[in-house]
Design a protein around this motif. Structure first.
Motif, PDB file in Angstrom:
ATOM      1  N   ILE A 243       0.832  -1.208   0.000  1.00 38.15           N
ATOM      2  CA  ILE A 243       0.000   0.000   0.000  1.00 38.15           C
ATOM      3  C   ILE A 243       0.866   1.258   0.000  1.00 38.15           C
ATOM      4  CG2 ILE A 243      -1.585   1.369   1.413  1.00 38.15           C
ATOM      5  CD1 ILE A 243      -2.825  -1.374   2.261  1.00 38.15           C
ATOM      6  N   ALA A 247       1.231   4.154  -2.808  1.00 39.01           N
ATOM      7  CA  ALA A 247       0.891   5.537  -2.471  1.00 39.01           C
ATOM      8  C   ALA A 247       2.053   6.476  -2.739  1.00 39.01           C
ATOM      9  CB  ALA A 247       0.466   5.616  -1.011  1.00 39.01           C
ATOM     10  N   SER A 248       3.275   5.977  -2.614  1.00 39.97           N
ATOM     11  CA  SER A 248       4.446   6.834  -2.831  1.00 39.97           C
ATOM     12  C   SER A 248       4.664   7.148  -4.305  1.00 39.97           C
ATOM     13  CB  SER A 248       5.696   6.168  -2.260  1.00 39.97           C
ATOM     14  OG  SER A 248       6.030   5.002  -2.994  1.00 39.97           O
ATOM     15  N   PRO A 251       0.106   9.240  -5.799  1.00 35.37           N
ATOM     16  CA  PRO A 251      -0.677   9.817  -4.705  1.00 35.37           C
ATOM     17  C   PRO A 251      -2.177   9.800  -5.003  1.00 35.37           C
ATOM     18  CG  PRO A 251       1.179  11.227  -5.291  1.00 35.37           C
ATOM     19  CD  PRO A 251       1.051  10.194  -6.374  1.00 35.37           C
ATOM     20  N   GLN A 254      -6.725   5.087  -5.374  1.00 35.98           N
ATOM     21  CA  GLN A 254      -6.391   4.251  -6.534  1.00 35.98           C
ATOM     22  C   GLN A 254      -6.747   2.804  -6.238  1.00 35.98           C
ATOM     23  OE1 GLN A 254      -2.027   3.336  -6.900  1.00 35.98           O
ATOM     24  NE2 GLN A 254      -1.860   4.922  -5.302  1.00 35.98           N
ATOM     25  N   ASP A 263      -7.229   4.510  -0.178  1.00 32.09           N
ATOM     26  CA  ASP A 263      -7.302   5.962  -0.083  1.00 32.09           C
ATOM     27  C   ASP A 263      -6.473   6.390   1.121  1.00 32.09           C
ATOM     28  OD1 ASP A 263      -8.810   5.222   2.104  1.00 32.09           O
ATOM     29  OD2 ASP A 263     -10.709   5.988   1.307  1.00 32.09           O
ATOM     30  N   GLN A 264      -6.601   7.645   1.547  1.00 33.71           N
ATOM     31  CA  GLN A 264      -5.754   8.170   2.616  1.00 33.71           C
ATOM     32  C   GLN A 264      -5.940   7.405   3.924  1.00 33.71           C
ATOM     33  OE1 GLN A 264      -3.288  10.274   2.307  1.00 33.71           O
ATOM     34  NE2 GLN A 264      -2.776  10.016   4.467  1.00 33.71           N
ATOM     35  N   VAL A 267      -3.991   4.266   3.771  1.00 29.45           N
ATOM     36  CA  VAL A 267      -2.564   4.564   3.874  1.00 29.45           C
ATOM     37  C   VAL A 267      -2.167   4.812   5.328  1.00 29.45           C
ATOM     38  CG1 VAL A 267      -0.770   6.240   3.252  1.00 29.45           C
ATOM     39  CG2 VAL A 267      -2.387   5.427   1.520  1.00 29.45           C
TER      40      VAL A 267
END
Length: 283
Positions: A243, A247-248, A251, A254, A263-264, A267
């Motif tokens: 994950i 995310a890196s 952003p 996805q 999502d955030q 993360v």
């Protein structure tokens, strides 16, 4: 006093305040936090000795964070506990038993506030039906409140229940209240049979599904079981790493190649998983 902190503690070991030898062993047991109990674990005729022994312990900074569960609020013993212990440099936090209202917390927070500002961290123990009903108000009563916990032995007696799952609703209520107030997920209440390690592991697995993080213990032999139950599994670690890598590079929200949507919030959960893994997983 500068409070000691441990990110995401998983093990909280209760020890009786009138047994300095037991307290000394607890400090080297590997527990993340040691809770010196001046309340239920100490007989009435040993209360003053327990207080003085704890004061001696806390005259210097112990090697691990030490919380003290004081005597019942609104009692002379509790007042003496607070007066004696709150100025000491080794005190990391106070645990307040049988809290039933926000006013209880506010009164203690104001009474124990250091003269130079700041606040002594407070952990409110909810141990009755009334406390459960007011859990969010208690959790959000004062900035000094750093955690909420459920006292299941007293709650069982108050509700007249025997079966363990009968407490799942109050457990969830306290977990939601803590998170709604911006506090960490609570630690699970103690498992009273210190020799039933299989039962402890099963109970921890259930508590983890409810949203607890870590657990209080009453014997050092329980600590490794709790740690294993709450530490991330290899599969959870690998998923978190995937994950964070995704995310890196991309952003925002996805879908991963395996179809999982992130999502955030996902993360942030992955970050917490790896923080725990770095402390508790043997590589």
């Amino acid at each position: 006093m500068i409070p000691q902190t441990t990110a995401f503690p998983l093990t909280w070991l209760y020890v009786p305040g009138d047994r300095p030898d037991v307290v000394a062993k607890a400090l080297s047991s590997g527990a993340d936090v040691v809770i010196v109990d001046l309340e239920d674990a100490v007989a009435p005729d040993r209360k003053e000795y327990a207080r003085s022994a704890t004061a001696e312990l806390l005259s210097e900074r112990p090697p691990v964070p030490v919380h003290v569960r004081v005597n019942p609020l609104h009692t002379a013993r509790s007042a003496a506990d607070l007066k004696t212990l709150t100025p000491l440099p080794g005190l990391s936090a106070l645990r307040l038993p049988k809290v039933t209202s926000p006013a209880d917390v506010v009164r203690i927070a104001e009474r124990t506030a250091p003269a130079d500002g700041g606040a002594i961290p407070l952990y409110a123990l909810v141990e009755s039906a009334l406390g459960v009903e007011r859990a969010y108000d208690i959790a959000s009563a004062h900035p000094a409140v750093r955690g909420l916990a459920l006292g299941e032995a007293d709650l069982r007696a108050d509700l007249c229940v025997q079966h363990d799952t009968a407490l799942d609703w109050p457990r969830s209520r306290v977990i939601v209240a803590a998170r709604a107030a911006g506090l960490p997920a609570p630690a699970q209440s103690i498992y009273p049979d210190t020799r039933d390690l299989a039962g402890l592991a099963h109970s921890c697995a259930h508590g983890r599904t409810l949203g607890f993080l870590g657990r209080a213990a009453i014997h050092p032999r329980q600590l490794p079981v709790i740690e294993r139950a709450y530490a991330p599994t290899r599969q959870e670690i690998e998923s978190a790493e995937e994950i964070l890598e995704a995310a890196s590079t991309t952003p925002g929200a996805q879908a991963l190649p395996n179809g999982r949507f992130i999502d955030q919030a996902v993360v942030e959960s992955a970050h917490r998983t790896l923080t725990l893994a770095n402390r508790y997983t043997k590589h």
